[in-house]
Design a protein around this motif. Structure first.
Motif, PDB file in Angstrom:
ATOM      1  N   THR A  27     -29.916  17.463  -9.885  1.00  0.00           N
ATOM      2  CA  THR A  27     -30.007  16.108 -10.445  1.00  0.00           C
ATOM      3  C   THR A  27     -30.327  16.136 -11.935  1.00  0.00           C
ATOM      4  OG1 THR A  27     -32.299  15.865  -9.732  1.00  0.00           O
ATOM      5  CG2 THR A  27     -30.596  14.938  -8.303  1.00  0.00           C
ATOM      6  N   ASP A  28     -30.800  17.256 -12.455  1.00  0.00           N
ATOM      7  CA  ASP A  28     -30.968  17.398 -13.900  1.00  0.00           C
ATOM      8  C   ASP A  28     -29.620  17.558 -14.600  1.00  0.00           C
ATOM      9  OD1 ASP A  28     -33.711  17.159 -13.928  1.00  0.00           O
ATOM     10  OD2 ASP A  28     -34.084  19.320 -14.037  1.00  0.00           O
ATOM     11  N   SER A  29     -28.594  17.929 -13.842  1.00  0.00           N
ATOM     12  CA  SER A  29     -27.283  18.196 -14.424  1.00  0.00           C
ATOM     13  C   SER A  29     -26.268  17.084 -14.182  1.00  0.00           C
ATOM     14  CB  SER A  29     -26.726  19.504 -13.869  1.00  0.00           C
ATOM     15  OG  SER A  29     -27.573  20.561 -14.230  1.00  0.00           O
ATOM     16  N   PHE A  30     -26.383  16.392 -13.071  1.00  0.00           N
ATOM     17  CA  PHE A  30     -25.543  15.222 -12.805  1.00  0.00           C
ATOM     18  C   PHE A  30     -26.255  14.349 -11.783  1.00  0.00           C
ATOM     19  CE2 PHE A  30     -24.022  18.386  -9.799  1.00  0.00           C
ATOM     20  CZ  PHE A  30     -23.939  17.684  -8.618  1.00  0.00           C
ATOM     21  N   SER A  31     -25.921  13.070 -11.794  1.00  0.00           N
ATOM     22  CA  SER A  31     -26.632  12.168 -10.885  1.00  0.00           C
ATOM     23  C   SER A  31     -25.691  11.242 -10.111  1.00  0.00           C
ATOM     24  CB  SER A  31     -27.659  11.340 -11.662  1.00  0.00           C
ATOM     25  OG  SER A  31     -27.023  10.612 -12.679  1.00  0.00           O
ATOM     26  N   ASN A  32     -24.431  11.569 -10.077  1.00  0.00           N
ATOM     27  CA  ASN A  32     -23.469  10.791  -9.317  1.00  0.00           C
ATOM     28  C   ASN A  32     -23.816  10.865  -7.831  1.00  0.00           C
ATOM     29  OD1 ASN A  32     -20.853  10.777  -7.639  1.00  0.00           O
ATOM     30  ND2 ASN A  32     -20.247   9.787  -9.556  1.00  0.00           N
ATOM     31  N   PRO A  90     -21.843  23.798 -16.433  1.00  0.00           N
ATOM     32  CA  PRO A  90     -21.680  22.428 -16.941  1.00  0.00           C
ATOM     33  C   PRO A  90     -20.276  22.137 -17.442  1.00  0.00           C
ATOM     34  CG  PRO A  90     -23.736  23.346 -17.692  1.00  0.00           C
ATOM     35  CD  PRO A  90     -22.975  24.478 -17.050  1.00  0.00           C
ATOM     36  N   LYS A 155     -17.028  14.642 -17.470  1.00  0.00           N
ATOM     37  CA  LYS A 155     -17.720  13.426 -17.879  1.00  0.00           C
ATOM     38  C   LYS A 155     -18.941  13.100 -17.005  1.00  0.00           C
ATOM     39  CE  LYS A 155     -14.797  10.318 -15.205  1.00  0.00           C
ATOM     40  NZ  LYS A 155     -13.843   9.217 -15.256  1.00  0.00           N
ATOM     41  N   TRP A 157     -21.247  15.319 -16.058  1.00  0.00           N
ATOM     42  CA  TRP A 157     -22.333  16.268 -16.328  1.00  0.00           C
ATOM     43  C   TRP A 157     -23.280  15.757 -17.389  1.00  0.00           C
ATOM     44  CZ3 TRP A 157     -23.294  20.865 -13.873  1.00  0.00           C
ATOM     45  CH2 TRP A 157     -22.301  21.334 -13.007  1.00  0.00           C
ATOM     46  N   LYS A 158     -24.542  16.095 -17.209  1.00  0.00           N
ATOM     47  CA  LYS A 158     -25.548  15.954 -18.254  1.00  0.00           C
ATOM     48  C   LYS A 158     -25.682  17.338 -18.888  1.00  0.00           C
ATOM     49  CE  LYS A 158     -28.344  12.951 -15.275  1.00  0.00           C
ATOM     50  NZ  LYS A 158     -29.673  12.846 -14.640  1.00  0.00           N
ATOM     51  N   ASP A 159     -26.550  17.472 -19.875  1.00  0.00           N
ATOM     52  CA  ASP A 159     -26.796  18.798 -20.466  1.00  0.00           C
ATOM     53  C   ASP A 159     -27.548  19.675 -19.474  1.00  0.00           C
ATOM     54  OD1 ASP A 159     -25.583  18.223 -22.856  1.00  0.00           O
ATOM     55  OD2 ASP A 159     -27.433  17.466 -23.769  1.00  0.00           O
ATOM     56  N   CYS A 160     -27.239  20.956 -19.477  1.00  0.00           N
ATOM     57  CA  CYS A 160     -27.939  21.940 -18.624  1.00  0.00           C
ATOM     58  C   CYS A 160     -28.473  23.028 -19.533  1.00  0.00           C
ATOM     59  CB  CYS A 160     -26.976  22.524 -17.586  1.00  0.00           C
ATOM     60  SG  CYS A 160     -27.721  23.738 -16.511  1.00  0.00           S
TER      61      CYS A 160
END
Length: 161
Positions: A27-32, A90, A155, A157-160
């Motif tokens: 969840t730190d990397s994506f939250s979909n 990522p 699109k 992804w968050k930063d990892c």
């Protein structure tokens, strides 16, 4: 790339905690929510197979998840361990390796079809195959490995770091 290695005893309760720990990490990397659900379901199926089939025993002990720096050769503790290696790439994909040192896979079909309605087993492999872009079963020395790969749009992804 981010890599995590987690290990616990192969009980149903400990495997569920391991899955929840992996969800927390991704969840730190994506939250979909849809992707998280698919990730959780595929991982839960892989871990449930270890808890149910790998050591062919039952245990009343409830293992605790630990994070390891490297994956040492498996010291067997009681029932047996399950190890999860999680690689986040990522912008591209997630790779999961669920490993155990139990009895092995037996025969795994190359074509992952859903089980017949009256079958008692066989749906988990089908579910994993449907939710991922790659599913492989490997044996390396005395280690059984289920490899899963999930492609995730850049699109999402968050930063990892």
């Amino acid at each position: 790339m981010c890599k995590f290695v987690l290990r616990t005893e192969a009980t149903a309760a400990a495997c569920r905690r391991l899955s929840k720990a992996a969800i927390y990490l991704v969840t730190d990397s994506f939250s979909n929510k849809e992707l998280l659900y698919k990730f959780d379901l595929a991982l839960t199926e892989a871990l449930a197979n270890v808890a149910r089939h790998a050591y062919r025993q039952s245990s009343s002990q409830e293992g605790c998840c630990v994070v390891l720096g490297d994956s040492p050769a498996a010291p067997q503790t009681g029932l047996g361990d399950v190890e999860l290696t999680l690689r986040l790439n990522p912008g591209k994909h997630i790779e999961l390796e669920v490993a155990d040192w139990g009895v092995g896979f037996g025969s795994i079909p190359k074509d992952f079809r859903n089980a017949k309605p009256d079958a008692e087993n066989g749906r988990g492999v089908f579910i994993m195959a449907e939710l991922t872009q790659a599913l492989e079963f490997r044996r390396h020395e005395d280690k059984n490995i289920v490899y899963l790969k999930m492609e995730i749009e850049e699109k999402l992804w968050k930063d990892c770091e």
